[in-house]
Design a protein around this motif. Structure first.
Motif, short mmCIF file in Angstrom:
data_model
loop_
_atom_site.label_atom_id
_atom_site.label_comp_id
_atom_site.label_asym_id
_atom_site.label_seq_id
_atom_site.Cartn_x
_atom_site.Cartn_y
_atom_site.Cartn_z
N PHE A 151 45.41 47.32 54.13
CA PHE A 151 46.38 46.30 53.73
C PHE A 151 47.43 46.03 54.80
N ASN A 152 48.00 47.08 55.36
CA ASN A 152 49.07 46.92 56.34
C ASN A 152 48.62 47.14 57.78
N LYS A 153 47.35 47.54 57.97
CA LYS A 153 46.93 47.96 59.31
C LYS A 153 45.79 47.13 59.90
N GLU A 167 33.02 39.17 45.16
CA GLU A 167 31.61 39.08 44.81
C GLU A 167 31.26 40.00 43.64
N ILE A 168 31.91 41.15 43.60
CA ILE A 168 31.64 42.12 42.52
C ILE A 168 32.26 41.66 41.21
N ASP A 169 33.52 41.21 41.27
CA ASP A 169 34.24 40.78 40.06
C ASP A 169 35.33 39.79 40.46
N GLY A 170 35.02 38.50 40.38
CA GLY A 170 35.95 37.47 40.81
C GLY A 170 37.21 37.41 39.98
N GLN A 171 37.09 37.58 38.66
CA GLN A 171 38.27 37.51 37.78
C GLN A 171 39.23 38.66 38.07
N GLN A 172 38.69 39.86 38.21
CA GLN A 172 39.53 41.01 38.51
C GLN A 172 40.22 40.85 39.86
N THR A 173 39.49 40.32 40.84
CA THR A 173 40.05 40.18 42.19
C THR A 173 41.16 39.13 42.22
N LYS A 174 41.08 38.13 41.37
CA LYS A 174 42.16 37.14 41.30
C LYS A 174 43.45 37.82 40.86
N LEU A 180 49.11 41.92 44.67
CA LEU A 180 49.30 42.22 46.09
C LEU A 180 50.45 41.42 46.68
N ARG A 181 50.67 40.23 46.13
CA ARG A 181 51.81 39.42 46.60
C ARG A 181 53.13 40.11 46.29
N TYR A 182 53.16 40.87 45.20
CA TYR A 182 54.38 41.59 44.86
C TYR A 182 54.66 42.69 45.89
N LEU A 362 50.58 50.63 40.94
CA LEU A 362 50.08 49.28 40.68
C LEU A 362 48.62 49.33 40.21
N LEU A 363 47.84 50.16 40.86
CA LEU A 363 46.44 50.30 40.47
C LEU A 363 46.34 50.78 39.02
#
Length: 376
Positions: A151-153, A167-174, A180-182, A362-363
């Motif tokens: 993420f930071n590197k 590709e695995i889960d589009g809804q979850q990734t949204k 992540l913006r937070y 967060l996770l």
């Protein structure tokens, strides 16, 4: 679940509850550490259990106990969090489970989490990579690699991981991209230190959320919690139609629920009981957040002010924003910080050491388990 007692007999343990609730064994709240759950005792007991499923059930119970038992409530680490002191034991217990079931993704993810909590990111990374070799579609392992190591590197690698996650889960990734913006906003977040700048909304749809903090072994409140309550009291008296939500369960060695002690303090200082909502299931900030968010949504909150200490607020406010996002909450959210000591002014500065802990929480708020089956 089963566990051997001090006489070597097997006794039944309750299954790990899925509801986020205070920790007990056989209905009795934990006060003193039971040496039957120590690693040395576990090694002896494992030799007496024949079947592998029973061994794993036994280890699940022992891992759960050792994760939640906090031997010293007054000791904190640099994140101002209560220490577990059981990380080394938990790592050994997960390794025992993996001897029995080497490719078990649950135990691999649990061990990776314990290495990360022990600040050994290299070992955690190796385990996440192993999980992906076993199951390339393991969303949590791929996401953990992305947020902790890329993420930071390494933005290019991070973007590739996001593409694969989508590709695995589009809804979850949204949703992931949303919270992540937070994390990015943490760099510029301004914490509110003036009560006059919080929401002026004197209605029953405005909730003042006061986050709990561990009590002493005698059930007394420490200074940080008293200061949170005093700030909440000022707001509550200024806006008498608002509701108050006190959030805090009962940790091992605490004699009472934090929320109940907080509620009684507010009543003693002139707040009517009917204005106060109690959240008594949580054991940490993540559970404060998840359980409180449910209450806010269920009661149609329109504006919410979260009150906590300066050293705690960046993390807790980010978690509350994430929980609102995940649950489609319709309320506006702000915060107010109180200071326990002059040192807490440092908490208003950007501190990169906090980021791994915030990512971890967060996770969990987003539904990913820290220790699968034991701790969300």
């Amino acid at each position: 679940m089963k566990l051997l007692n001090s006489n070597g007999d097997i006794k039944i343990l309750p299954r790990a509850v899925h509801k986020i609730a205070s920790f007990s064994i056989n209905g009795k709240h934990i006060q003193e550490y039971d040496s039957n759950y120590s690693y040395s005792a576990v090694q002896k007991y494992l030799k007496r259990i024949i079947s592998n499923p029973e061994k794993l059930n036994f280890l699940d119970a022992v891992i759960r106990y050792n994760y939640w038992y906090k031997p010293v409530l007054l000791s904190v680490n640099h994140d101002n969090m209560n220490k577990s002191y059981n990380n080394e034991t938990l790592i050994k217990l997960y390794k025992e489970a993996l001897k029995i079931s080497p490719n078990n993704e649950k135990y691999l993810l649990g061990l990776a989490s314990m290495y990360r909590l022990s600040k050994n990111l290299n070992l955690a990374t190796g385990i996440w990579q192993k999980v992906l070799q076993i199951n390339p579609n393991n969303y949590q392992a791929l996401l953990s690699l992305a947020v902790y190591t890329q993420f930071n590197k390494n933005q290019k690698a991070f973007k590739r991981s996001l593409t694969r996650l989508n590709e695995i889960d589009g809804q979850q990734t949204k949703q992931v991209e949303g919270w992540l913006r937070y994390l990015e906003e943490l760099k510029t977040i301004r914490l509110t230190t003036n009560l006059n700048r919080v929401y002026d909304d004197n209605t029953s749809k405005h909730f003042i959320v006061i986050l709990g903090a561990s009590l002493t072994a005698a059930g007394k409140m420490k200074l940080k919690l008293k200061k949170r309550l005093r700030a909440g009291l000022k707001l509550a008296k200024r806006m008498p139609n608002t509701r108050i939500l006190v959030s805090g369960g009962k940790l091992p060695r605490e004699p009472d629920f934090e929320a109940k002690v907080m509620k009684q303090w507010l009543i003693n200082h002139g707040i009517k009981s009917k204005r106060i909502f109690e959240e008594t299931y949580s054991r940490d900030t993540v559970q404060n957040t998840v359980n409180s968010t449910d209450i806010l949504n269920e009661n149609g909150a329109k504006t919410v002010t979260v009150i906590s200490n300066a050293s705690h607020m960046k993390r807790s406010y980010t978690l509350f924003k994430t929980a609102r996002l995940i649950t489609n909450g319709k309320y506006l959210l702000d915060q107010y910080v109180v200071f326990e000591s002059k040192d807490e002014f440092k908490a208003l500065e950007n501190n990169s050491r906090d980021i791994p802990k915030i990512i971890n929480d967060l996770l969990r708020v987003a539904g990913f388990w820290l220790l699968p089956g034991i701790q969300r």
